[in-house]
Write an enzyme that holds these catalytic residues in place. Structure first.
Site, PDB file in Angstrom:
ATOM      1  N   ARG A 198       0.865  -1.181   0.000  1.00 44.20           N
ATOM      2  CA  ARG A 198       0.000   0.000   0.000  1.00 44.20           C
ATOM      3  C   ARG A 198       0.903   1.233   0.000  1.00 44.20           C
ATOM      4  NH1 ARG A 198      -3.463   0.432   4.696  1.00 44.20           N
ATOM      5  NH2 ARG A 198      -4.476   2.030   3.446  1.00 44.20           N
ATOM      6  N   SER A 199       0.492   2.282  -0.692  1.00 36.55           N
ATOM      7  CA  SER A 199       1.328   3.480  -0.778  1.00 36.55           C
ATOM      8  C   SER A 199       1.552   4.108   0.595  1.00 36.55           C
ATOM      9  CB  SER A 199       0.733   4.495  -1.751  1.00 36.55           C
ATOM     10  OG  SER A 199      -0.528   4.952  -1.302  1.00 36.55           O
ATOM     11  N   SER A 200       0.567   4.049   1.472  1.00 36.15           N
ATOM     12  CA  SER A 200       0.733   4.625   2.819  1.00 36.15           C
ATOM     13  C   SER A 200       1.820   3.900   3.597  1.00 36.15           C
ATOM     14  CB  SER A 200      -0.586   4.551   3.597  1.00 36.15           C
ATOM     15  OG  SER A 200      -1.562   5.349   2.983  1.00 36.15           O
ATOM     16  N   TYR A 251      -1.140 -23.162 -11.815  1.00 35.09           N
ATOM     17  CA  TYR A 251      -0.017 -23.408 -10.916  1.00 35.09           C
ATOM     18  C   TYR A 251      -0.293 -24.660 -10.100  1.00 35.09           C
ATOM     19  CZ  TYR A 251       3.227 -22.575  -7.019  1.00 35.09           C
ATOM     20  OH  TYR A 251       4.202 -22.695  -6.066  1.00 35.09           O
ATOM     21  N   ASP A 304       0.705 -16.820  -9.531  1.00 36.31           N
ATOM     22  CA  ASP A 304       0.379 -17.676 -10.666  1.00 36.31           C
ATOM     23  C   ASP A 304      -1.096 -18.030 -10.641  1.00 36.31           C
ATOM     24  OD1 ASP A 304       2.932 -18.186 -12.009  1.00 36.31           O
ATOM     25  OD2 ASP A 304       3.513 -19.124 -10.120  1.00 36.31           O
ATOM     26  N   LEU A 328       5.079 -12.569   2.833  1.00 41.40           N
ATOM     27  CA  LEU A 328       5.521 -11.202   2.580  1.00 41.40           C
ATOM     28  C   LEU A 328       7.001 -11.080   2.907  1.00 41.40           C
ATOM     29  CD1 LEU A 328       2.497  -9.425   4.314  1.00 41.40           C
ATOM     30  CD2 LEU A 328       2.721 -10.077   1.907  1.00 41.40           C
ATOM     31  N   GLU A 329       7.764 -10.485   2.024  1.00 41.00           N
ATOM     32  CA  GLU A 329       9.192 -10.247   2.225  1.00 41.00           C
ATOM     33  C   GLU A 329       9.330  -8.807   2.703  1.00 41.00           C
ATOM     34  OE1 GLU A 329       9.969 -10.800  -1.785  1.00 41.00           O
ATOM     35  OE2 GLU A 329       9.712 -12.962  -1.735  1.00 41.00           O
ATOM     36  N   ARG A 334       5.308   4.774   1.955  1.00 37.31           N
ATOM     37  CA  ARG A 334       5.751   6.128   2.298  1.00 37.31           C
ATOM     38  C   ARG A 334       6.387   6.192   3.681  1.00 37.31           C
ATOM     39  NH1 ARG A 334       1.004   9.744  -0.621  1.00 37.31           N
ATOM     40  NH2 ARG A 334       1.013   8.408  -2.458  1.00 37.31           N
TER      41      ARG A 334
END
Length: 173
Positions: free
Chosen positions: A93-95, A151, A111, A120-121, A98
């Site tokens: 998300r951009s928030s 997949y 896939d 999530l990395e 940022r």
């Protein structure tokens, strides 16, 4: 073509599964996914692509946990997703971005046919406190043109939680 939020809603329970699903997390052309309360970090000073690397689990308490720069954290989404018809894509998300938090270093592309939780990395530029249940990323869906095979890799399909790299399995072929 990217599906609109309305198209995502229309496909829920049919060609798109998101569990749990809450309509308030829908966006004009994506759906926000939440961060689970577990993280994994690698124990080893030097990681090796040809072998399993040991990890330790961290639990994010309700009051949050401070992530440190130059450290990779593996997290996962609260939501389980699957689709046999669309290409699922994951973006931060951009928030969140940022604040200098990257939620996938390289693997935002899914896939057709993927079923599971998204690992999530997570990497941050500055120390930052994160919280369980925060809407940390968003999933969106592309149409697929032409014939395709779903997949079916055993490495990450139908996972139950955070998955560290299984690249070492590629060397065993």
């Amino acid at each position: 073509m990217i599906l609109s939020g309305k198209q995502i809603i229309d496909n829920i329970g049919k060609d798109i599964i998101i569990e749990p699903f809450t309509e308030k997390q829908i966006n004009p052309n994506s759906y926000n996914l939440k961060l689970h309360n577990e993280l994994l970090v690698y124990d080893e000073e030097v990681l090796d692509m040809k072998k399993p690397n040991s990890t330790k689990k961290l639990i994010i308490p309700e009051e949050g946990i401070v992530l440190q720069p130059r450290k990779l954290y593996l997290g996962r989404t609260v939501e389980y997703t699957e689709t046999d018809k669309y290409v699922p894509m994951l973006e931060g998300r951009s928030s969140v971005g940022r604040l200098g938090v990257f939620i996938h270093v390289t693997a935002g592309f899914g896939d057709v046919g993927f079923k599971g939780y998204w690992t999530l990395e997570i990497f941050c530029v500055e120390p930052i406190r994160i919280y369980p249940g925060v809407e940390i990323c968003q999933i969106y869906y592309h149409d697929v043109g032409g014939e395709y095979e779903k997949y079916s890799s055993g490495k990450y399909q139908n996972n139950n939680g955070i998955q560290p790299s299984l690249l070492y399995k590629d060397f065993q072929k």
